[in-house]
Design a protein around this motif. Structure first.
Motif, PDB file in Angstrom:
ATOM      1  N   PRO A  74      -1.703  -2.468 -13.561  1.00  0.00           N
ATOM      2  CA  PRO A  74      -1.549  -1.020 -13.769  1.00  0.00           C
ATOM      3  C   PRO A  74      -0.620  -0.432 -12.713  1.00  0.00           C
ATOM      4  O   PRO A  74      -0.521  -0.952 -11.593  1.00  0.00           O
ATOM      5  CB  PRO A  74      -2.974  -0.482 -13.633  1.00  0.00           C
ATOM      6  CG  PRO A  74      -3.706  -1.524 -12.843  1.00  0.00           C
ATOM      7  CD  PRO A  74      -3.075  -2.833 -13.194  1.00  0.00           C
ATOM      8  N   ASP A  75       0.048   0.648 -13.073  1.00  0.00           N
ATOM      9  CA  ASP A  75       1.063   1.213 -12.188  1.00  0.00           C
ATOM     10  C   ASP A  75       0.506   1.579 -10.818  1.00  0.00           C
ATOM     11  O   ASP A  75       1.178   1.401  -9.803  1.00  0.00           O
ATOM     12  CB  ASP A  75       1.693   2.458 -12.836  1.00  0.00           C
ATOM     13  CG  ASP A  75       2.786   3.050 -11.972  1.00  0.00           C
ATOM     14  OD1 ASP A  75       3.821   2.392 -11.791  1.00  0.00           O
ATOM     15  OD2 ASP A  75       2.577   4.160 -11.440  1.00  0.00           O
ATOM     16  N   ARG A  76      -0.740   2.041 -10.770  1.00  0.00           N
ATOM     17  CA  ARG A  76      -1.327   2.455  -9.488  1.00  0.00           C
ATOM     18  C   ARG A  76      -1.506   1.284  -8.525  1.00  0.00           C
ATOM     19  O   ARG A  76      -1.698   1.491  -7.326  1.00  0.00           O
ATOM     20  CB  ARG A  76      -2.684   3.120  -9.727  1.00  0.00           C
ATOM     21  CG  ARG A  76      -3.698   2.193 -10.353  1.00  0.00           C
ATOM     22  CD  ARG A  76      -5.028   2.868 -10.631  1.00  0.00           C
ATOM     23  NE  ARG A  76      -5.958   1.960 -11.286  1.00  0.00           N
ATOM     24  CZ  ARG A  76      -6.682   1.042 -10.651  1.00  0.00           C
ATOM     25  NH1 ARG A  76      -6.605   0.939  -9.326  1.00  0.00           N
ATOM     26  NH2 ARG A  76      -7.493   0.247 -11.316  1.00  0.00           N
ATOM     27  N   MET A  77      -1.443   0.040  -9.046  1.00  0.00           N
ATOM     28  CA  MET A  77      -1.646  -1.145  -8.218  1.00  0.00           C
ATOM     29  C   MET A  77      -0.382  -1.978  -8.055  1.00  0.00           C
ATOM     30  O   MET A  77      -0.396  -2.990  -7.352  1.00  0.00           O
ATOM     31  CB  MET A  77      -2.725  -2.030  -8.849  1.00  0.00           C
ATOM     32  CG  MET A  77      -4.129  -1.474  -8.792  1.00  0.00           C
ATOM     33  SD  MET A  77      -4.764  -1.462  -7.096  1.00  0.00           S
ATOM     34  CE  MET A  77      -4.729  -3.215  -6.728  1.00  0.00           C
ATOM     35  N   ARG A  78       0.723  -1.578  -8.688  1.00  0.00           N
ATOM     36  CA  ARG A  78       1.902  -2.445  -8.738  1.00  0.00           C
ATOM     37  C   ARG A  78       2.467  -2.747  -7.355  1.00  0.00           C
ATOM     38  O   ARG A  78       2.923  -3.856  -7.088  1.00  0.00           O
ATOM     39  CB  ARG A  78       2.992  -1.814  -9.610  1.00  0.00           C
ATOM     40  CG  ARG A  78       2.804  -2.054 -11.092  1.00  0.00           C
ATOM     41  CD  ARG A  78       4.096  -1.902 -11.862  1.00  0.00           C
ATOM     42  NE  ARG A  78       3.890  -2.231 -13.258  1.00  0.00           N
ATOM     43  CZ  ARG A  78       3.929  -1.354 -14.259  1.00  0.00           C
ATOM     44  NH1 ARG A  78       4.149  -0.089 -13.990  1.00  0.00           N
ATOM     45  NH2 ARG A  78       3.748  -1.745 -15.505  1.00  0.00           N
ATOM     46  N   HIS A  83       0.838  -1.198   0.000  1.00  0.00           N
ATOM     47  CA  HIS A  83       0.000   0.000   0.000  1.00  0.00           C
ATOM     48  C   HIS A  83       0.876   1.252   0.000  1.00  0.00           C
ATOM     49  O   HIS A  83       0.606   2.215  -0.722  1.00  0.00           O
ATOM     50  CB  HIS A  83      -0.916  -0.011   1.222  1.00  0.00           C
ATOM     51  CG  HIS A  83      -1.903   1.101   1.244  1.00  0.00           C
ATOM     52  ND1 HIS A  83      -1.657   2.314   1.848  1.00  0.00           N
ATOM     53  CD2 HIS A  83      -3.160   1.192   0.729  1.00  0.00           C
ATOM     54  CE1 HIS A  83      -2.704   3.105   1.702  1.00  0.00           C
ATOM     55  NE2 HIS A  83      -3.633   2.447   1.036  1.00  0.00           N
ATOM     56  N   CYS A  84       1.931   1.248   0.799  1.00  0.00           N
ATOM     57  CA  CYS A  84       2.836   2.402   0.847  1.00  0.00           C
ATOM     58  C   CYS A  84       3.541   2.612  -0.489  1.00  0.00           C
ATOM     59  O   CYS A  84       3.748   3.751  -0.924  1.00  0.00           O
ATOM     60  CB  CYS A  84       3.867   2.215   1.955  1.00  0.00           C
ATOM     61  SG  CYS A  84       3.197   2.308   3.627  1.00  0.00           S
ATOM     62  N   ALA A  85       3.916   1.513  -1.152  1.00  0.00           N
ATOM     63  CA  ALA A  85       4.602   1.631  -2.432  1.00  0.00           C
ATOM     64  C   ALA A  85       3.707   2.269  -3.491  1.00  0.00           C
ATOM     65  O   ALA A  85       4.204   2.913  -4.425  1.00  0.00           O
ATOM     66  CB  ALA A  85       5.065   0.254  -2.911  1.00  0.00           C
ATOM     67  N   ASP A  86       2.389   2.117  -3.361  1.00  0.00           N
ATOM     68  CA  ASP A  86       1.456   2.724  -4.314  1.00  0.00           C
ATOM     69  C   ASP A  86       1.075   4.153  -3.942  1.00  0.00           C
ATOM     70  O   ASP A  86       0.503   4.868  -4.761  1.00  0.00           O
ATOM     71  CB  ASP A  86       0.185   1.870  -4.415  1.00  0.00           C
ATOM     72  CG  ASP A  86       0.393   0.616  -5.244  1.00  0.00           C
ATOM     73  OD1 ASP A  86       1.306   0.615  -6.087  1.00  0.00           O
ATOM     74  OD2 ASP A  86      -0.342  -0.360  -5.032  1.00  0.00           O
ATOM     75  N   ARG A  87       1.363   4.583  -2.730  1.00  0.00           N
ATOM     76  CA  ARG A  87       0.978   5.922  -2.294  1.00  0.00           C
ATOM     77  C   ARG A  87       2.172   6.840  -2.081  1.00  0.00           C
ATOM     78  O   ARG A  87       1.990   8.026  -1.807  1.00  0.00           O
ATOM     79  CB  ARG A  87       0.171   5.844  -0.989  1.00  0.00           C
ATOM     80  CG  ARG A  87      -1.165   5.134  -1.123  1.00  0.00           C
ATOM     81  CD  ARG A  87      -1.934   5.176   0.178  1.00  0.00           C
ATOM     82  NE  ARG A  87      -2.261   6.537   0.570  1.00  0.00           N
ATOM     83  CZ  ARG A  87      -3.342   7.204   0.157  1.00  0.00           C
ATOM     84  NH1 ARG A  87      -4.195   6.624  -0.668  1.00  0.00           N
ATOM     85  NH2 ARG A  87      -3.586   8.425   0.561  1.00  0.00           N
ATOM     86  N   MET A  88       3.378   6.311  -2.197  1.00  0.00           N
ATOM     87  CA  MET A  88       4.579   7.107  -1.944  1.00  0.00           C
ATOM     88  C   MET A  88       5.480   7.107  -3.175  1.00  0.00           C
ATOM     89  O   MET A  88       5.287   6.323  -4.106  1.00  0.00           O
ATOM     90  CB  MET A  88       5.342   6.539  -0.732  1.00  0.00           C
ATOM     91  CG  MET A  88       4.561   6.556   0.567  1.00  0.00           C
ATOM     92  SD  MET A  88       5.453   5.704   1.899  1.00  0.00           S
ATOM     93  CE  MET A  88       6.942   6.715   2.002  1.00  0.00           C
ATOM     94  N   HIS A  89       6.471   7.967  -3.156  1.00  0.00           N
ATOM     95  CA  HIS A  89       7.516   7.961  -4.178  1.00  0.00           C
ATOM     96  C   HIS A  89       8.361   6.709  -3.955  1.00  0.00           C
ATOM     97  O   HIS A  89       9.039   6.568  -2.942  1.00  0.00           O
ATOM     98  CB  HIS A  89       8.374   9.228  -4.020  1.00  0.00           C
ATOM     99  CG  HIS A  89       9.295   9.467  -5.177  1.00  0.00           C
ATOM    100  ND1 HIS A  89      10.371   8.654  -5.435  1.00  0.00           N
ATOM    101  CD2 HIS A  89       9.290  10.425  -6.136  1.00  0.00           C
ATOM    102  CE1 HIS A  89      11.007   9.104  -6.502  1.00  0.00           C
ATOM    103  NE2 HIS A  89      10.357  10.174  -6.949  1.00  0.00           N
ATOM    104  N   ARG A  90       8.302   5.776  -4.904  1.00  0.00           N
ATOM    105  CA  ARG A  90       8.927   4.474  -4.696  1.00  0.00           C
ATOM    106  C   ARG A  90      10.441   4.566  -4.536  1.00  0.00           C
ATOM    107  O   ARG A  90      11.041   3.824  -3.758  1.00  0.00           O
ATOM    108  CB  ARG A  90       8.567   3.545  -5.855  1.00  0.00           C
ATOM    109  CG  ARG A  90       7.096   3.156  -5.844  1.00  0.00           C
ATOM    110  CD  ARG A  90       6.643   2.532  -7.148  1.00  0.00           C
ATOM    111  NE  ARG A  90       5.206   2.258  -7.106  1.00  0.00           N
ATOM    112  CZ  ARG A  90       4.459   2.009  -8.165  1.00  0.00           C
ATOM    113  NH1 ARG A  90       5.021   1.994  -9.365  1.00  0.00           N
ATOM    114  NH2 ARG A  90       3.162   1.759  -8.047  1.00  0.00           N
ATOM    115  N   GLY A  91      11.060   5.456  -5.281  1.00  0.00           N
ATOM    116  CA  GLY A  91      12.500   5.626  -5.138  1.00  0.00           C
ATOM    117  C   GLY A  91      12.877   6.073  -3.739  1.00  0.00           C
ATOM    118  O   GLY A  91      13.826   5.547  -3.135  1.00  0.00           O
TER     119      GLY A  91
END
Length: 416
Positions: free
Chosen positions: A349-353, A82-90
């Protein structure tokens, strides 16, 4: 962070060779950080285990180190997605690497001041286990944003190669450094994590602001619902779950080394390394020549070959043949991993990755842990050889059953 324009000649869209992949600066930085972080993780986990045994000489405490790393990881995986989809992944990955660098540095200080105790090492193990899911889901969901779809399969294969090299080489380097002193391992880990964090901080990609969906149990569990609603993804992920659950023989290798093959601890090391060697070889091939047609059938065949090799290994009494069978099983598993992970990323989709990657990670972790338990249970009931042979046969059965139950997976022709 936004992606800087690619200026290398290999960035032309029609160039899908390895040069085009390596020529992408963001991908090179990502892989450099991945090499440093995986090596450091392998060294750090090994050092903590050795340090614990030096302190307590207790096999029970060694088991607790593993348990304290596994349980928070299991509990935090869906939250991490969930955090990976709501935050800047880098930035998420950089933060995780920095946290691990801090942990290694604190272990240095605690060792120097003689403050390391059993509880201290268990506390650090708990923290590392909680951090790792955030790093894993961040990395998995970040990679597809660094390369075009035409290069993703090669990127996944190269990532598998890097992981296998680091998994084999990390503990070996850690063992050499441990001969100097445990702090030499902790210092090296702190340096590697710091360099990896700094390198990852300069990875550039197109960052899209996340949706404003409120945080809730529904949004955290959205990855599970998405996988369940997609027969292709459900089939691919569950195929790996049951293949590893039934076909894993790692937990029983010490028994084979001592009582069946009579090769001792040196032979055990070779048995443990053989699958990684096979996976490394196939990963190198797939990084040069990606699978283009019949990917669904090849995935199912690879799983069946894996099961066949495990069953044959269970019956083998000749050490060289056992090594060859384990190497082939590792090669087949590498094909399965590359195809499955590429399909998961391309179909999501990217929003769910992040959340789907978390589900994938959860299934992998559960299959590894439950697989070791299943091996112990069946070995008690049917004997060691019976356990391994039946497990391999069950894996073959799963491959055949999945070809009927998940037709969208079996009929999938290409990755894209």
């Amino acid at each position: 962070m936004t992606r800087a324009p690619e200026t290398t000649p290999n960035s032309v869209a029609v160039d899908t060779g390895m040069a085009a992949l390596i020529g992408r600066e963001s991908f090179r930085r990502f892989m450099t950080a991945r090499i440093g972080s995986i090596t450091a993780q392998q060294m750090l986990l090994l050092a903590i285990s050795w340090h614990m045994y030096d302190l307590t000489s207790s096999a029970w405490d060694l088991g607790l180190v593993g348990l304290f790393q596994f349980m928070p990881g299991l509990a935090m995986t869906l939250v991490a997605g969930h955090c990976a989809d709501r935050m800047h992944r880098g930035r998420l990955v950089v933060g995780c690497l920095a946290a691990q660098a801090m942990t290694a540095s604190l272990l240095v200080g605690a060792t120097v001041t003689h403050a390391v105790t059993r509880d201290v090492l268990l506390g650090f193990s708990l923290f590392l286990g909680a951090v790792r899911p955030f790093q894993m889901t961040g990395q998995q969901s970040l990679l597809p944003m660094l390369v075009p779809q035409s290069l993703l399969a090669r990127a996944m294969a190269l990532s598998t190669v890097v992981q296998q090299i680091c998994v084999v080489g990390g503990p070996a380097v850690g063992g050499l450094l441990f001969a100097i002193g445990v702090n030499s391992v902790y210092l090296t880990c702190a340096a590697l994590f710091s360099v990896s964090a700094a390198t990852c901080a300069f990875v550039r990609y197109d960052y899209l602001p996340p949706s404003r969906e409120p945080v809730s149990a529904v949004s955290v569990l959205a990855g599970l619902r998405f996988v369940w609603s997609s027969p292709l993804l459900l089939g691919a992920i569950s195929l790996d779950l049951f293949a590893v659950l039934f076909g894993g023989a790692t937990a029983l290798l010490p028994i084979y080394a001592r009582e069946i093959l009579h090769v001792g601890p040196q032979g055990l090391g070779l048995l443990r390394s053989a699958p990684a060697v096979g996976a490394l070889c196939v990963g190198l091939v797939l990084s040069q020549r990606a699978i283009r047609r019949g990917v669904g059938k090849k995935l199912l065949v690879a799983v069946a070959v894996y099961g066949l090799c495990i069953s044959a290994f269970g019956l083998s009494r000749w050490f060289p043949l056992s090594l060859i069978l384990l190497a082939i099983s590792g090669a087949a598993d590498a094909i399965s991993v590359v195809v499955r992970q590429t399909l998961v990323q391309l179909e999501t989709p990217d929003r769910m990755r992040g959340r789907v990657s978390a589900v994938n990670t959860l299934f992998i972790g559960a299959s590894n842990q439950l697989g070791e338990f299943e091996s112990g249970v069946t070995a008690t009931a049917f004997g060691v050889i019976g356990s391994v042979v039946l497990g391999g046969c069950a894996t073959i059965f799963v491959s055949l059953a999945w070809s009927r139950l998940f037709r969208s997976l079996a009929d999938r022709d290409n990755l894209h």
